[in-house]
Scaffold this motif. Structure first.
Motif, mmCIF file in Angstrom:
data_model
loop_
_atom_site.group_PDB
_atom_site.id
_atom_site.type_symbol
_atom_site.label_atom_id
_atom_site.label_comp_id
_atom_site.label_asym_id
_atom_site.label_seq_id
_atom_site.Cartn_x
_atom_site.Cartn_y
_atom_site.Cartn_z
ATOM 1 N N TYR A 151 0.818 -1.230 0.000
ATOM 2 C CA TYR A 151 0.000 0.000 0.000
ATOM 3 C C TYR A 151 0.846 1.272 0.000
ATOM 4 O O TYR A 151 0.582 2.218 0.741
ATOM 5 N N ILE B 127 -24.189 14.307 -2.278
ATOM 6 C CA ILE B 127 -24.205 15.477 -3.169
ATOM 7 C C ILE B 127 -22.880 15.461 -3.920
ATOM 8 O O ILE B 127 -21.802 15.419 -3.307
ATOM 9 N N ASN B 128 -22.961 15.444 -5.259
ATOM 10 C CA ASN B 128 -21.745 15.346 -6.062
ATOM 11 C C ASN B 128 -22.014 16.000 -7.415
ATOM 12 O O ASN B 128 -23.104 15.853 -7.979
ATOM 13 N N SER B 129 -21.028 16.718 -7.923
ATOM 14 C CA SER B 129 -21.244 17.445 -9.186
ATOM 15 C C SER B 129 -21.137 16.531 -10.414
ATOM 16 O O SER B 129 -21.559 16.906 -11.503
ATOM 17 N N SER C 40 -22.999 21.058 -7.340
ATOM 18 C CA SER C 40 -21.775 21.371 -6.592
ATOM 19 C C SER C 40 -22.122 21.553 -5.123
ATOM 20 O O SER C 40 -23.224 21.994 -4.779
ATOM 21 N N ALA D 4 -9.133 10.861 1.086
ATOM 22 C CA ALA D 4 -8.551 11.900 0.234
ATOM 23 C C ALA D 4 -8.689 13.273 0.906
ATOM 24 O O ALA D 4 -7.773 14.104 0.839
ATOM 25 N N SER E 38 -13.520 11.587 3.845
ATOM 26 C CA SER E 38 -12.892 10.512 3.070
ATOM 27 C C SER E 38 -11.386 10.582 3.332
ATOM 28 O O SER E 38 -10.872 11.587 3.837
ATOM 29 N N LYS F 35 -12.818 14.971 -1.111
ATOM 30 C CA LYS F 35 -11.871 15.823 -1.832
ATOM 31 C C LYS F 35 -12.620 16.914 -2.614
ATOM 32 O O LYS F 35 -12.086 17.990 -2.879
ATOM 33 N N GLN G 266 -13.253 1.494 -0.792
ATOM 34 C CA GLN G 266 -12.648 1.581 0.542
ATOM 35 C C GLN G 266 -13.411 2.555 1.435
ATOM 36 O O GLN G 266 -13.370 2.443 2.648
ATOM 37 N N GLY H 294 -14.114 4.639 6.678
ATOM 38 C CA GLY H 294 -13.782 3.678 5.620
ATOM 39 C C GLY H 294 -12.927 2.531 6.104
ATOM 40 O O GLY H 294 -12.756 2.334 7.312
ATOM 41 N N SER I 249 -16.566 10.467 -3.925
ATOM 42 C CA SER I 249 -16.857 9.736 -5.170
ATOM 43 C C SER I 249 -17.547 8.390 -4.946
ATOM 44 O O SER I 249 -18.311 7.926 -5.770
ATOM 45 N N ALA J 192 -0.170 1.624 -4.084
ATOM 46 C CA ALA J 192 -1.625 1.837 -3.941
ATOM 47 C C ALA J 192 -2.085 3.061 -4.717
ATOM 48 O O ALA J 192 -3.248 3.163 -5.091
HETATM 49 C C1 LIG Z 1 -5.547 0.340 1.126
HETATM 50 C C2 LIG Z 1 -6.427 1.520 0.947
HETATM 51 C C3 LIG Z 1 -7.233 1.916 1.986
HETATM 52 C C4 LIG Z 1 -8.076 3.003 1.831
HETATM 53 N N1 LIG Z 1 -8.882 3.373 2.881
HETATM 54 C C5 LIG Z 1 -9.763 4.381 2.717
HETATM 55 C C6 LIG Z 1 -10.661 4.759 3.763
HETATM 56 O O1 LIG Z 1 -10.635 4.202 4.854
HETATM 57 N N2 LIG Z 1 -11.529 5.756 3.527
HETATM 58 C C7 LIG Z 1 -11.597 6.436 2.351
HETATM 59 O O2 LIG Z 1 -12.419 7.343 2.217
HETATM 60 N N3 LIG Z 1 -10.758 6.105 1.358
HETATM 61 C C8 LIG Z 1 -9.835 5.115 1.512
HETATM 62 N N4 LIG Z 1 -8.965 4.828 0.510
HETATM 63 C C9 LIG Z 1 -8.914 5.735 -0.655
HETATM 64 C C10 LIG Z 1 -10.024 5.496 -1.649
HETATM 65 O O3 LIG Z 1 -9.619 4.516 -2.574
HETATM 66 C C11 LIG Z 1 -10.361 6.782 -2.421
HETATM 67 O O4 LIG Z 1 -9.190 7.265 -3.019
HETATM 68 C C12 LIG Z 1 -10.947 7.885 -1.542
HETATM 69 O O5 LIG Z 1 -12.052 7.402 -0.813
HETATM 70 C C13 LIG Z 1 -11.416 9.026 -2.434
HETATM 71 O O6 LIG Z 1 -11.881 10.087 -1.647
HETATM 72 P P1 LIG Z 1 -12.886 11.132 -2.275
HETATM 73 O O7 LIG Z 1 -14.127 10.456 -2.715
HETATM 74 O O8 LIG Z 1 -13.037 12.247 -1.301
HETATM 75 O O9 LIG Z 1 -12.035 11.715 -3.478
HETATM 76 P P2 LIG Z 1 -12.212 11.520 -5.047
HETATM 77 O O10 LIG Z 1 -12.298 10.110 -5.396
HETATM 78 O O11 LIG Z 1 -11.173 12.367 -5.673
HETATM 79 O O12 LIG Z 1 -13.643 12.141 -5.327
HETATM 80 C C14 LIG Z 1 -13.980 13.485 -5.174
HETATM 81 C C15 LIG Z 1 -15.420 13.619 -5.635
HETATM 82 O O13 LIG Z 1 -15.816 14.956 -5.445
HETATM 83 C C16 LIG Z 1 -16.612 15.336 -6.552
HETATM 84 N N5 LIG Z 1 -16.535 16.796 -6.642
HETATM 85 C C17 LIG Z 1 -15.476 17.536 -7.086
HETATM 86 N N6 LIG Z 1 -15.769 18.841 -6.968
HETATM 87 C C18 LIG Z 1 -17.023 18.912 -6.457
HETATM 88 C C19 LIG Z 1 -17.881 19.994 -6.107
HETATM 89 N N7 LIG Z 1 -17.490 21.248 -6.237
HETATM 90 N N8 LIG Z 1 -19.104 19.708 -5.623
HETATM 91 C C20 LIG Z 1 -19.518 18.418 -5.493
HETATM 92 N N9 LIG Z 1 -18.734 17.367 -5.795
HETATM 93 C C21 LIG Z 1 -17.504 17.622 -6.256
HETATM 94 C C22 LIG Z 1 -16.025 14.625 -7.731
HETATM 95 O O14 LIG Z 1 -17.006 14.479 -8.748
HETATM 96 C C23 LIG Z 1 -15.615 13.293 -7.111
HETATM 97 O O15 LIG Z 1 -16.664 12.352 -7.236
HETATM 98 C C24 LIG Z 1 -8.109 3.740 0.629
HETATM 99 C C25 LIG Z 1 -7.304 3.324 -0.430
HETATM 100 C C26 LIG Z 1 -6.468 2.232 -0.263
HETATM 101 C C27 LIG Z 1 -5.618 1.832 -1.400
#
Ligand SMILES: Cc1cc2nc3c(=O)[nH]c(=O)nc-3n(C[C@H](O)[C@H](O)[C@H](O)COP(=O)(O)OP(=O)(O)OC[C@H]3O[C@@H](n4cnc5c(N)ncnc54)[C@H](O)[C@@H]3O)c2cc1C
Length: 698
Positions: A157, A664-666, A683, A615, A613, A581, A650, A629, A646, A193
């Protein structure tokens, strides 16, 4: 200076799988109906190896791409050669096909040995760099098993590396945080990872790659010890479509309607939870305890249950009460009644099966405990709950294996959670989790006590430890199970075996797998899926000390830094508002998550907690302790609001037990929309203030 052997795999593009792409009878993919691509994480691993080479400034360091697959897998080697690889090796042979992870890792490890001997001139300064897992298998088992075969340190990882004073320091994901580690000896295996800087092929690079010769080896060239179906330690029993999620997945057009849906679902508590509609499997009963002598209603597949039902009904009709009364005339009548259901050979197997009531495996059901800072990981308690159920059906005990430094005081809690025996392995070298040291003592304890089933949590730690232990002991292992049941496979003479069900091919199919040719059956199980029992302080159990001999040379990693979340968080709250994120900045997170939390506290008159999340945590929007997660916390609130998240697997593992999920997601195609109850495409900046206003006036 180090060389790099990068493992790449050709996989079906799981984002484009169609209904006719696999054969549900055999569980095999019809590859010709699918687009093949390089496994995304392997492409990232290749770019990562290239970055490592650049960081050392060593222009002579070699990057060698290795793949095992059909001849067409050559395409992923050309991908590597066109970017940065110097040499490519294709391991291809019909004899290698149909392999499980053990019979994949074994020939790959033998091929690596051959590469080191013949291409790297026996230089042992090299890294094996792999993607964390492949999208078709999703097991993450092969790299740790390769490390086990080769006796190398394994760092899983990995998300980053730094070249510091002549050695690499790797940042990797661990439960609850991240860690910086370095291998104490070379060579070493690392799994990547995340590395988001892809390599692109230049025109010149692509032309050169097409002209370069690929080294081809067959099974006889590498002399591996476990190959193909024969060398595998697991067997697929059945493949079936996943049950439909009963989440509503309802798009809501405006903030006012969302406010209404949110308040109603909270008040009525009518969220359905994330369970698939697979139903509760009926509890297994030992053959000797069943009412009917010929009752075989606990077979692993529906077809076998139906076949045995026909057989036992006919035996009853013929007045047959003992197997030896089944003569040729009776067989003819049974076959006539069976029609197309089964034929002569199957009948003979079934009759043989009826004579067996002895269990195929004996002894305890074990859980390997995970812990840090004197706290047991919640997933361990869930596994003990499952182990209790399995052990009760099999009329045996639950054992928990607890390895660490001064860990005995945690035994009481494990007994309250359902353990009968706690096996304590203590040593100062087990003070922090080191995969090599831990796998050694746990494998030793398993060899000594020979439990019939061993369960590990599918956390980063469990997903690294379990493959090493299972490979070391030559046992089958199934990753990431979401369901575990005891069943028979009477026709094969197997009674009371563990049916291990897991999602495969990116969740497009479910597969039930059982162990073969192994002393113990092993599985990792997804956190948040099995149910923990209510602790019972009055339960009594035994604490058994298991002595081990460890020396400094058993420790494979130097841990440079560990970062874990700190502070208090109340994930027992009825409502959790999480930001991802997509919140874009810490300020946005504060403003938007904060205002929605405040509003919901007043409106719903309940406790509301902030989540995030991974991220979002990595972006610094909030402290790690708020992460939800697989490597954060699994929550089970009444209402979960996901803002700009997203819906990665995980993350969603951690919210599976939530009653209602609102997103809520754009992005109109955000995966979370297929895993939630209500969603708005928009958004967070626009939608959250509107939602707050609508909630206030509602
Ligand atoms: C071994 C391992 C363990 C992990 N453990 C965890 C864990 O415990 N928890 C976890 O969360 N992740 C974990 N992850 C990471 C996971 O794979 C994802 O990368 C992570 O969850 C993504 O976070 P996210 O959805 O915030 O970011 P992203 O995947 O980047 O998604 C961001 C989202 O925001 C949306 N967005 C962007 N701008 C706006 C806006 N202005 N308004 C509305 N929506 C918007 C986008 O459309 C997108 O869908 C792990 C990964 C690995 C490899």
């Amino acid at each position: 200076m180090s060389d790099y052997i990068v493992l790449v795999k050709q996989v079906p593009d799981v984002t484009q799988i169609t209904d006719n792409a696999f054969n549900l009878e055999t569980g095999t993919l019809i590859r010709s109906r699918l687009v093949s691509v390089i496994n995304e994480l392997d492409a990232q691993a290749l770019a990562f190896a290239n970055k490592m080479r650049q960081d050392t400034g060593d222009k002579d360091a070699k990057i060698i791409c290795l793949t095992m697959g059909p001849p067409m897998a050559e395409a992923v080697l050309r991908y590597g050669l066109s970017r940065c690889a110097d040499t490519a090796v294709l391991l291809t042979d019909k004899a290698l096909s149909g392999a499980d992870t053990l019979a994949t890792a074994n020939p790959l490890a033998f091929a690596i040995r051959k590469i080191v001997n013949e291409i790297l001139n026996e230089d042992s300064d090299y890294y094996v760099v792999c993607g964390m897992q492949s999208v078709d298998g999703d097991t993450a088992q092969v790299p740790p098993q390769i490390a086990e075969e080769l006796g190398l340190p394994c760092i899983t990882y990995v998300t980053g590396s730094e070249y510091n004073k002549g050695r690499f320091e790797f940042t990797r994901i661990i439960s609850g945080g991240s860690q910086v580690v370095s291998a104490r000896k070379m060579p070493a295996v690392i799994t990547v990872a995340k590395y988001e800087y892809p390599l692109f092929a230049t025109f010149v690079g692509a032309r050169r790659a097409n002209r370069m010769e690929i080294i081809r080896w067959g099974a006889s060239d590498i002399k591996a010890t476990h190959i193909g179906v024969e060398g595998s330690k697991t067997r697929v029993i059945r493949v079936f479509p996943p049950g439909k999620s009963i989440r509503k997945c309802e798009q809501v057009r405006d903030a006012k309607s969302l406010a209404k849906a949110l308040i109603n679902s909270f008040k009525s508590g009518n969220g359905e939870g994330g369970k698939d509609d697979v139903g509760q499997a009926k509890r297994y009963i030992l053959p000797d305890r069943r009412v009917g002598r010929f009752d075989r209603s606990f077979e692993g597949t529906r077809k076998e249950n139906e076949d045995f039902a026909i057989l036992s009904a006919k035996l009853k009709e013929l007045g047959i009460s003992e197997v030896n009364q089944i003569n040729e005339r009776a067989k003819k009548e049974i076959l006539a009644a069976a029609g197309e259901h089964f034929h002569k050979r199957a009948l003979e197997d079934m009759i043989n099966g009826l004579q067996i009531s002895e269990l195929s495996y004996k002894d305890e059901v074990w859980v390997v405990a995970e812990h840090s800072n004197n706290t047991i990981h919640p997933a361990t308690f869930e596994l003990i709950g499952k182990a209790r159920e399995l052990a009760d059906s099999l009329e045996t005990n639950v054992g928990v294996c607890l390895a660490g430094e001064r860990v005995e005081q945690m035994a009481k809690e494990l007994i309250s959670a359902g353990a009968d025996n706690v096996y304590i392995i203590e040593d100062k070298l087990l003070g922090v989790f080191d995969p090599t040291a831990h796998r050694k003592v746990i494998a030793d304890a398993i060899s000594t006590y020979q439990p019939q089933i061993i369960l590990y949590a599918a956390t980063p730690q469990g997903r690294m430890l379990a493959p090493m232990v299972s490979y070391r002991l030559g046992c089958g292992l199934t990753a990431d199970c979401t369901s575990l049941d005891i069943r028979d496979s009477s026709r094969r003479g197997q009674i009371g075996i563990l049916m291990q069900t897991r999602p495969a091919l990116g969740g497009n199919v479910m597969a039930t797998i059982c162990t073969k040719d192994s002393r113990s059956q092993m599985a990792t199980a997804r956190p948040g899926v099995m149910k923990r029992l209510t602790p019972d302080e009055s339960r009594r159990g035994k604490v058994i000390k298991y002595e081990v001999q460890l020396s400094d040379s058993d420790v494979s990693l130097e841990i440079i830094k560990t970062e874990l979340g700190t502070g208090e968080v109340n994930f027992g709250a009825e409502v959790i508002v999480s930001g991802g994120k997509g919140m874009q900045s810490r300020d946005n997170y504060e403003r938007l998550v904060g205002s929605l939390c405040d509003c919901l506290v007043t409106k719903l008159n309940t406790q509301v907690e902030r989540g995030a999340s991974r991220a979002a945590v990595e972006q610094g929007f909030i402290d790690r302790v708020h992460q939800v997660g697989q490597t954060g916390t699994a929550v089970g609130s009444k209402l979960y609001v996901a803002l700009g998240i997203s819906g990665a697997i995980q993350h969603m593992i951690g919210v599976a037990n939530t009653e209602t999920i609102v997103a809520i997601n754009s992005d109109p195609h955000a995966p979370i929309f297929k895993q939630c109850d209500y969603y708005v495409v928009g958004s967070v900046e626009d939608t959250v203030p509107q939602l707050v206003q609508a909630l206030e006036t509602e």
